[in-house]
Design a protein around this motif. Structure first.
Motif, PDB file in Angstrom:
ATOM      1  N   ILE A   1       5.049  -1.558  13.779  1.00  0.00           N
ATOM      2  CA  ILE A   1       5.641  -0.580  12.880  1.00  0.00           C
ATOM      3  C   ILE A   1       4.624  -0.165  11.834  1.00  0.00           C
ATOM      4  O   ILE A   1       3.741  -0.920  11.449  1.00  0.00           O
ATOM      5  N   SER A   2       4.746   1.075  11.379  1.00  0.00           N
ATOM      6  CA  SER A   2       3.753   1.661  10.491  1.00  0.00           C
ATOM      7  C   SER A   2       4.437   2.489   9.420  1.00  0.00           C
ATOM      8  O   SER A   2       5.362   3.245   9.706  1.00  0.00           O
ATOM      9  N   LYS A   3       3.956   2.357   8.156  1.00  0.00           N
ATOM     10  CA  LYS A   3       4.510   3.163   7.068  1.00  0.00           C
ATOM     11  C   LYS A   3       4.279   4.644   7.315  1.00  0.00           C
ATOM     12  O   LYS A   3       5.138   5.479   7.071  1.00  0.00           O
TER      13      LYS A   3
ATOM     14  N   GLY B   1       0.835  -1.193   0.000  1.00  0.00           N
ATOM     15  CA  GLY B   1       0.000   0.000   0.000  1.00  0.00           C
ATOM     16  C   GLY B   1       0.868   1.240   0.000  1.00  0.00           C
ATOM     17  O   GLY B   1       1.472   1.571   1.034  1.00  0.00           O
ATOM     18  N   PRO B   2       0.980   1.978  -1.110  1.00  0.00           N
ATOM     19  CA  PRO B   2       1.909   3.112  -1.193  1.00  0.00           C
ATOM     20  C   PRO B   2       1.372   4.388  -0.543  1.00  0.00           C
ATOM     21  O   PRO B   2       1.713   5.490  -0.964  1.00  0.00           O
ATOM     22  N   SER B   3       0.544   4.240   0.494  1.00  0.00           N
ATOM     23  CA  SER B   3       0.098   5.403   1.253  1.00  0.00           C
ATOM     24  C   SER B   3       1.209   5.933   2.145  1.00  0.00           C
ATOM     25  O   SER B   3       1.095   7.014   2.726  1.00  0.00           O
ATOM     26  N   GLY B   4       2.284   5.175   2.278  1.00  0.00           N
ATOM     27  CA  GLY B   4       3.459   5.586   3.048  1.00  0.00           C
ATOM     28  C   GLY B   4       4.701   5.019   2.397  1.00  0.00           C
ATOM     29  O   GLY B   4       4.622   4.201   1.471  1.00  0.00           O
ATOM     30  N   LEU B   5       5.860   5.461   2.869  1.00  0.00           N
ATOM     31  CA  LEU B   5       7.112   4.990   2.290  1.00  0.00           C
ATOM     32  C   LEU B   5       7.292   3.494   2.547  1.00  0.00           C
ATOM     33  O   LEU B   5       6.897   2.995   3.599  1.00  0.00           O
ATOM     34  N   PRO B   6       7.882   2.760   1.607  1.00  0.00           N
ATOM     35  CA  PRO B   6       8.138   1.337   1.836  1.00  0.00           C
ATOM     36  C   PRO B   6       8.994   1.144   3.078  1.00  0.00           C
ATOM     37  O   PRO B   6       9.941   1.891   3.309  1.00  0.00           O
ATOM     38  N   HIS B   7       8.635   0.174   3.905  1.00  0.00           N
ATOM     39  CA  HIS B   7       9.452  -0.095   5.081  1.00  0.00           C
ATOM     40  C   HIS B   7       9.883  -1.549   5.083  1.00  0.00           C
ATOM     41  O   HIS B   7       9.580  -2.317   4.176  1.00  0.00           O
ATOM     42  N   ILE B   8      10.590  -1.900   6.102  1.00  0.00           N
ATOM     43  CA  ILE B   8      11.244  -3.190   6.150  1.00  0.00           C
ATOM     44  C   ILE B   8      10.242  -4.351   6.198  1.00  0.00           C
ATOM     45  O   ILE B   8      10.547  -5.459   5.789  1.00  0.00           O
ATOM     46  N   GLY B   9       9.028  -4.079   6.697  1.00  0.00           N
ATOM     47  CA  GLY B   9       8.002  -5.114   6.697  1.00  0.00           C
ATOM     48  C   GLY B   9       7.603  -5.515   5.291  1.00  0.00           C
ATOM     49  O   GLY B   9       7.315  -6.690   5.015  1.00  0.00           O
ATOM     50  N   THR B  10       7.576  -4.538   4.380  1.00  0.00           N
ATOM     51  CA  THR B  10       7.281  -4.827   2.974  1.00  0.00           C
ATOM     52  C   THR B  10       8.350  -5.741   2.399  1.00  0.00           C
ATOM     53  O   THR B  10       8.050  -6.724   1.709  1.00  0.00           O
ATOM     54  N   PHE B  11       9.602  -5.411   2.687  1.00  0.00           N
ATOM     55  CA  PHE B  11      10.699  -6.268   2.250  1.00  0.00           C
ATOM     56  C   PHE B  11      10.536  -7.681   2.791  1.00  0.00           C
ATOM     57  O   PHE B  11      10.772  -8.661   2.085  1.00  0.00           O
ATOM     58  N   GLY B  12      10.160  -7.780   4.077  1.00  0.00           N
ATOM     59  CA  GLY B  12      10.030  -9.086   4.701  1.00  0.00           C
ATOM     60  C   GLY B  12       9.039  -9.976   3.990  1.00  0.00           C
ATOM     61  O   GLY B  12       9.263 -11.182   3.822  1.00  0.00           O
ATOM     62  N   GLU B  13       7.932  -9.400   3.551  1.00  0.00           N
ATOM     63  CA  GLU B  13       6.917 -10.200   2.867  1.00  0.00           C
ATOM     64  C   GLU B  13       7.443 -10.717   1.529  1.00  0.00           C
ATOM     65  O   GLU B  13       7.220 -11.873   1.165  1.00  0.00           O
TER      66      GLU B  13
ATOM     67  N   PRO C   1      -9.581 -19.113  -3.338  1.00  0.00           N
ATOM     68  CA  PRO C   1      -8.617 -18.198  -2.708  1.00  0.00           C
ATOM     69  C   PRO C   1      -7.248 -18.843  -2.590  1.00  0.00           C
ATOM     70  O   PRO C   1      -7.130 -20.077  -2.591  1.00  0.00           O
ATOM     71  N   PRO C   2      -6.205 -18.055  -2.488  1.00  0.00           N
ATOM     72  CA  PRO C   2      -4.846 -18.606  -2.459  1.00  0.00           C
ATOM     73  C   PRO C   2      -4.495 -19.264  -1.136  1.00  0.00           C
ATOM     74  O   PRO C   2      -5.149 -19.048  -0.116  1.00  0.00           O
ATOM     75  N   GLU C   3      -3.438 -20.075  -1.184  1.00  0.00           N
ATOM     76  CA  GLU C   3      -2.823 -20.575   0.031  1.00  0.00           C
ATOM     77  C   GLU C   3      -1.965 -19.465   0.636  1.00  0.00           C
ATOM     78  O   GLU C   3      -1.668 -18.461  -0.006  1.00  0.00           O
ATOM     79  N   GLY C   4      -1.536 -19.683   1.871  1.00  0.00           N
ATOM     80  CA  GLY C   4      -0.681 -18.701   2.523  1.00  0.00           C
ATOM     81  C   GLY C   4      -0.686 -18.920   4.018  1.00  0.00           C
ATOM     82  O   GLY C   4      -1.373 -19.813   4.522  1.00  0.00           O
ATOM     83  N   PHE C   5       0.104 -18.126   4.728  1.00  0.00           N
ATOM     84  CA  PHE C   5       0.068 -18.203   6.183  1.00  0.00           C
ATOM     85  C   PHE C   5       0.169 -16.790   6.750  1.00  0.00           C
ATOM     86  O   PHE C   5       0.550 -15.842   6.060  1.00  0.00           O
ATOM     87  N   ASN C   6      -0.215 -16.664   7.993  1.00  0.00           N
ATOM     88  CA  ASN C   6      -0.214 -15.364   8.659  1.00  0.00           C
ATOM     89  C   ASN C   6       1.035 -15.238   9.520  1.00  0.00           C
ATOM     90  O   ASN C   6       1.239 -16.012  10.450  1.00  0.00           O
ATOM     91  N   TYR C   7       1.872 -14.253   9.185  1.00  0.00           N
ATOM     92  CA  TYR C   7       3.086 -14.032   9.964  1.00  0.00           C
ATOM     93  C   TYR C   7       2.816 -13.022  11.071  1.00  0.00           C
ATOM     94  O   TYR C   7       1.888 -12.219  11.000  1.00  0.00           O
ATOM     95  N   GLU C   8       3.643 -13.081  12.094  1.00  0.00           N
ATOM     96  CA  GLU C   8       3.495 -12.145  13.206  1.00  0.00           C
ATOM     97  C   GLU C   8       4.037 -10.774  12.810  1.00  0.00           C
ATOM     98  O   GLU C   8       4.771 -10.619  11.845  1.00  0.00           O
ATOM     99  N   LEU C   9       3.671  -9.772  13.602  1.00  0.00           N
ATOM    100  CA  LEU C   9       3.999  -8.395  13.268  1.00  0.00           C
ATOM    101  C   LEU C   9       5.380  -8.012  13.765  1.00  0.00           C
ATOM    102  O   LEU C   9       5.919  -8.603  14.702  1.00  0.00           O
ATOM    103  N   PHE C  10       5.946  -7.001  13.131  1.00  0.00           N
ATOM    104  CA  PHE C  10       7.194  -6.417  13.587  1.00  0.00           C
ATOM    105  C   PHE C  10       6.870  -5.284  14.561  1.00  0.00           C
ATOM    106  O   PHE C  10       5.946  -4.497  14.347  1.00  0.00           O
ATOM    107  N   LEU C  11       7.659  -5.187  15.617  1.00  0.00           N
ATOM    108  CA  LEU C  11       7.433  -4.188  16.657  1.00  0.00           C
ATOM    109  C   LEU C  11       8.631  -3.248  16.740  1.00  0.00           C
ATOM    110  O   LEU C  11       9.764  -3.651  16.474  1.00  0.00           O
ATOM    111  N   ASP C  12       8.356  -1.999  17.133  1.00  0.00           N
ATOM    112  CA  ASP C  12       9.461  -1.060  17.303  1.00  0.00           C
ATOM    113  C   ASP C  12      10.070  -1.208  18.696  1.00  0.00           C
ATOM    114  O   ASP C  12       9.738  -2.142  19.439  1.00  0.00           O
TER     115      ASP C  12
END
Length: 531
Positions: free
Chosen positions: A297-299, A47-59, A280-291
């Motif tokens: 963390i938030s864009k 979602g480019p409503s904010g600058l790309p952050h490390i969570g985007t990279f992680g996915e 719908p696709p396969e996938g899994f839910n990963y845990e969140l990154f915290l500051d």
């Protein structure tokens, strides 16, 4: 298939490494299907409503690991689409961008219609953020295809599924409305018209739906006029849960992971996807990154770490290790996690060549390097380098290499480029994080006696004494001088000599820094000249 490939596949089929577990889920999906797919499509969303952050990279990083694991188990071709939801409306001005007042005048418009607040280099705010996203994905050499929601909507690539969404409109409403409050239910529609008059993305109720014409009718909230628009050609944007489902159905997405905070959204979008007649696709839910404060963390807020910040202090591989380990565990993503990940990466890499294939497939470096990790050429840990920078008070590479080559004569900046990079990382990390936090303290009477004994013991060592033998001496001094808990002795060494409460094995530090240099450091500390 060669015997080696057959053996690799057989081991991958039972490997407990999480990318292989995910890849096997995808294989089961294919086996249950009625037809054999020509390709498998992986997707990540941004979602480019904010600058790309490390969570985007992680996915992207984690999805790429699953994709590679799948390629070992199956010959079916794969693609990875990195989809930018850049037709979404700007709902609030991010905290970490310039020209906030200008941005505020464009609230409600699609992100690709909001001017770039940084410069005139890019067509819009979304184009700026998309360019940043692609830059750091390219920097890591990910194999992906970039997709823009604006381009997909306006080009007609989604038209067929948008018309299908109009046909099953009532089913979509039945799925979503029970999850909304009374006020939101009154205005909800899976379609968000783009106002022809203002260009705003409107959240308004539908007055009419015309599946045969492929149009919807709504009331302009300012003029009260009825407006009829098609659902095709970029005239509308879907609400995001409906949009996610529509994208899955239109593109035939087979795999997409999402954060734990989106579990309910995945469930709802999956139901909408089925209503559209797709799986719908396969996938899994990963845990969140915290500051550093334990907050998500938030864009838009810009908390946590950026890609550029991590790469100033550590290697790309260390960042990918951070993403690989414990994807289902919430983890702090702040500067203090960097040294640990650098050294853990080096440890995993050093073990790799001596491991059996089964162990290699569970070694993170296999997944980080696409099955082809390079040999380790780093005989010094990052933690040791940080302490070397601290103790030597020398912050240029040439001086530090003098210490390193005395410790490991066979090394050089030219022959060990990874180690040379680490020296640079250590200098930057020390200057920005270690040095400002250093707090030296005076030794207690007990500690002063022990320090003096340690210095005398070091003076008696033969030239070239190993780090292990030096460590043994340090242990013996601590035991002899009444430290019931040896960790208190080692804590004293670092607090008094280096101004910090912890560090690597002290014997290794002495071997790297030098015996005489360490004795001089002890003398300076006992004289009260440090800090």
């Amino acid at each position: 298939m060669s015997d080696q490939d057959t053996f690799l596949k057989s081991e991958a089929e039972v490997s407990k490494a999480w990318p292989f577990e995910e890849a096997r889920k995808l294989l089961e999906r294919i086996e249950k299907g009625k037809t054999s797919p020509d390709e498998i499509l992986f997707e990540t969303g941004y979602g480019p409503s904010g600058l790309p952050h490390i969570g985007t990279f992680g996915e992207v990083s984690r999805t790429s690991m699953v994709r590679h694991a799948f390629s070992i188990l199956s010959d079916i071709p794969t693609r990875l689409i990195c989809f930018s939801d850049d037709m979404d409306a700007l709902r609030k001005v991010p905290d970490n961008v310039p020209n906030q007042d200008m941005m505020a005048t464009h609230l409600g418009k699609p992100l690709t219609q909001v001017p770039d607040p940084f410069s005139n280099e890019h067509e819009s705010f979304a184009h700026h953020n998309n360019a940043r996203l692609r830059k750091f994905l390219d920097q890591f050499r990910f194999d992906y295809e970039f997709a823009s929601a604006t381009e997909y909507y306006k080009s007609g690539r989604l038209d067929e599924t948008l018309l299908r969404m109009l046909e099953v409109y009532d089913q979509v409403m039945e799925i979503i409305l029970p999850t909304l409050g009374p006020e939101r239910r009154a205005t909800y529609s899976p379609f968000l018209p783009i106002c022809p008059r203002t260009g705003m993305v409107l959240q308004v109720p539908m007055l009419e739906r015309n599946p045969s014409k492929g149009t919807i009718v709504y009331e302009d909230p300012e003029t009260a006029e009825k407006v009829e628009v098609p659902v095709t050609g970029g005239a509308v944007k879907c609400q995001w849960k409906a949009d996610w489902a529509m994208r899955w159905a239109a593109l035939g997405i087979d795999y997409e992971m999402a954060g734990k905070d989106l579990i309910d959204s995945v469930r709802l979008s999956s139901r909408i996807c089925k209503a559209l007649g797709a799986e719908p696709p396969e996938g899994f839910n990963y845990e969140l990154f915290l500051d550093e404060n334990g907050e998500k963390i938030s864009k838009s807020r810009g908390n946590g770490l950026t890609i550029d910040e991590w790469l100033r202090y550590a290697s790309p591989e260390s960042l990918q290790l951070y993403m690989y380990q414990g994807p289902r565990k919430a983890k702090r993503l702040f500067f203090d996690v960097i040294p640990k990940n650098v050294d853990e990466y080096l440890t995993f890499l050093s073990k790799y060549d001596d491991q059996e294939l089964k162990e290699q497939l569970s070694n993170p470096v296999w997944h980080i390097h696409g099955g082809k990790p390079s040999a380790a050429d780093v005989p010094v840990s990052f933690a040791l380098l940080l302490n070397l920078v601290s103790a030597s008070n020398s912050h240029d590479k040439e001086t530090l290499w003098g210490f390193i080559q005395r410790y490991a004569p066979e090394t050089s900046a030219q022959q060990n480029p990874k180690l040379d990079e680490m020296v640079g990382y250590a200098i930057a990390y020390y200057e920005d994080f270690v040095r400002p936090a250093k707090t030296y303290r005076a030794a207690t009477d007990q500690e002063r006696t022990a320090f003096a004994a340690l210095s005398a013991g070091l003076a008696d060592l033969a030239p070239g004494t190993s780090a292990e033998d030096i460590q043994t001496l340090v242990y013996e001094v601590g035991k002899t001088h009444g430290f019931e808990q040896l960790r208190d002795w080692f804590k004293a060494l670092y607090e008094v000599l280096l101004g910090q409460s912890q560090g690597p094995r002290f014997g290794g530090f002495v071997a790297l820094y030098g015996v005489e240099e360490t004795r001089a450091l002890i003398s300076e500390a006992l004289a009260g000249n440090l800090g």
